[in-house]
Design an enzyme around this catalytic site. Structure first.
Site, PDB file in Angstrom:
ATOM      1  N   SER A  72     -77.483  -2.514  32.099  1.00 37.69           N
ATOM      2  CA  SER A  72     -77.710  -3.373  30.936  1.00 37.69           C
ATOM      3  C   SER A  72     -78.919  -4.262  31.176  1.00 37.69           C
ATOM      4  CB  SER A  72     -76.486  -4.251  30.672  1.00 37.69           C
ATOM      5  OG  SER A  72     -76.817  -5.220  29.693  1.00 37.69           O
ATOM      6  N   MET A 127     -73.251  -4.963  18.979  1.00 34.67           N
ATOM      7  CA  MET A 127     -72.220  -5.994  18.789  1.00 34.67           C
ATOM      8  C   MET A 127     -72.666  -6.850  17.616  1.00 34.67           C
ATOM      9  SD  MET A 127     -71.630  -6.722  22.828  1.00 34.67           S
ATOM     10  CE  MET A 127     -73.224  -6.020  23.233  1.00 34.67           C
ATOM     11  N   GLY A 186     -70.014 -10.347  24.524  1.00 39.95           N
ATOM     12  CA  GLY A 186     -70.829 -11.530  24.239  1.00 39.95           C
ATOM     13  C   GLY A 186     -71.671 -11.980  25.423  1.00 39.95           C
ATOM     14  N   GLY A 209     -71.583 -11.109  33.191  1.00 38.00           N
ATOM     15  CA  GLY A 209     -71.101 -11.971  34.263  1.00 38.00           C
ATOM     16  C   GLY A 209     -69.657 -12.414  34.154  1.00 38.00           C
ATOM     17  N   SER A 261     -74.545  -7.737  35.666  1.00 38.54           N
ATOM     18  CA  SER A 261     -74.637  -8.752  36.713  1.00 38.54           C
ATOM     19  C   SER A 261     -74.474  -8.177  38.124  1.00 38.54           C
ATOM     20  CB  SER A 261     -73.637  -9.876  36.473  1.00 38.54           C
ATOM     21  OG  SER A 261     -72.347  -9.369  36.335  1.00 38.54           O
TER      22      SER A 261
HETATM   23  C1  DX5 Z   1     -71.024  -7.733  27.219  1.00 37.63           C
HETATM   24  C2  DX5 Z   1     -71.962  -6.553  27.256  1.00 37.63           C
HETATM   25  C3  DX5 Z   1     -72.039  -5.919  28.582  1.00 37.63           C
HETATM   26  C4  DX5 Z   1     -72.551  -6.821  29.654  1.00 37.63           C
HETATM   27  C5  DX5 Z   1     -72.101  -6.323  30.980  1.00 37.63           C
HETATM   28  O1  DX5 Z   1     -70.869  -8.155  25.919  1.00 37.63           O
HETATM   29  O2  DX5 Z   1     -71.572  -5.577  26.322  1.00 37.63           O
HETATM   30  O3  DX5 Z   1     -72.806  -4.722  28.516  1.00 37.63           O
HETATM   31  O4  DX5 Z   1     -73.962  -6.929  29.623  1.00 37.63           O
HETATM   32  O5  DX5 Z   1     -72.360  -7.310  31.924  1.00 37.63           O
HETATM   33  P1  DX5 Z   1     -71.589  -7.386  33.317  1.00 37.63           P
HETATM   34  O6  DX5 Z   1     -71.793  -6.087  34.009  1.00 37.63           O
HETATM   35  O7  DX5 Z   1     -72.228  -8.548  33.981  1.00 37.63           O
HETATM   36  O8  DX5 Z   1     -70.140  -7.638  32.957  1.00 37.63           O
HETATM   37 ZN    ZN Z   2     -72.586  -3.601  26.494  1.00 41.80          ZN
END
Ligand code: DX5
Ligand code: ZN
Length: 217
Positions: A9, A69, A143, A146, A199
């Site tokens: 991401s 989203m 949203g 981390g 993250s």
């Molecule tokens: C959250 C996103 C995820 C996020 C993942 O709303 O859809 O893709 O960036 O981040 P980590 O891996 O840090 O949970």
């Molecule tokens: Zn995502």
């Protein structure tokens, strides 16, 4: 042992040095670029849209995986397909007519995915699972990067895999949120095909090593 694909991401990358970040990620062993598109309405955060996707697309040597989203994901189908996005997922919670939207995404030449919030039951997929190319299981509330992995989602992935197998479908399972080297193996064993990470990879200081840790967990 089966290895997952890793979708990195870019939400956690350094936007001030995006070209360098993408250049590093291109050779990191990652398989996809995961683009977290947030509108500040469906989720309590605002990320980026068409202009940044347009900047990333020509630099990216890996397929683009857009995770919408937003309350109006259909509005992005045409522009994202034109910019070369390969995987396009929208949230089940945001649309009245998911079947229609899936057809539009496929007609635009992209793989169509349905994302489910942690609290949205798998039963909402009953009539639509055969139409989707992939399902994205959110393992945090969408949203923010981390956040901690919600452990009940492991069972959800297992149940989804059972449904896919029982119907002899080839639907892929993405798991998104709180993925680390500590839970990656359990997720793969449960049936995950693609692990999304922000993250864990960006916090590691060594992208290639972090991605290898996830793949070989
Ligand atoms: C959250 C996103 C995820 C996020 C993942 O709303 O859809 O893709 O960036 O981040 P980590 O891996 O840090 O949970
Ligand atoms: Zn995502």
């Amino acid at each position: 042992m089966n290895k997952p694909q890793i979708a990195v991401s870019v939400l956690s990358s350094d936007f001030g040095h995006l070209a360098q970040e993408i250049a590093s990620l291109n050779i990191s062993g990652a398989d996809l670029y995961h683009l977290d598109i947030m509108d500040g309405h469906f989720v309590p955060n605002l990320s980026f849209g068409n202009p940044l996707v347009k900047a990333i697309a020509p630099l990216a040597m890996l397929p683009l995986d857009a995770h919408l989203m937003v309350t109006n994901p259909g509005a992005y189908v045409e522009s994202f397909s034109q910019m070369g996005v390969k995987y396009f997922s929208f949230h089940q919670e945001t649309v009245y007519h998911p079947h229609r939207l899936i057809q539009e995404i496929k007609a635009a030449g992209m793989k169509a995915g349905i994302a489910l919030n942690p609290a949205t039951p798998l039963s909402t997929l009953d009539e639509i699972l055969p139409d989707a190319d992939f399902i994205l299981i959110m393992s945090v509330n969408p949203g923010f990067s981390g956040q901690a992995f919600i452990s009940n989602m492991l069972r959800k992935v297992e149940h989804l895999k059972e449904s896919i197998t029982a119907q002899t479908l080839s639907t892929l399972i993405h798991v998104d949120g709180g993925v680390t080297a500590d839970n990656a193996r359990a997720l793969i064993d449960a049936g995950a095909d693609i692990l999304v990470s922000a993250s864990y990879v960006f916090g590691s200081g060594d992208y290639a090593r972090a991605i290898s840790n996830l793949k070989n967990a």
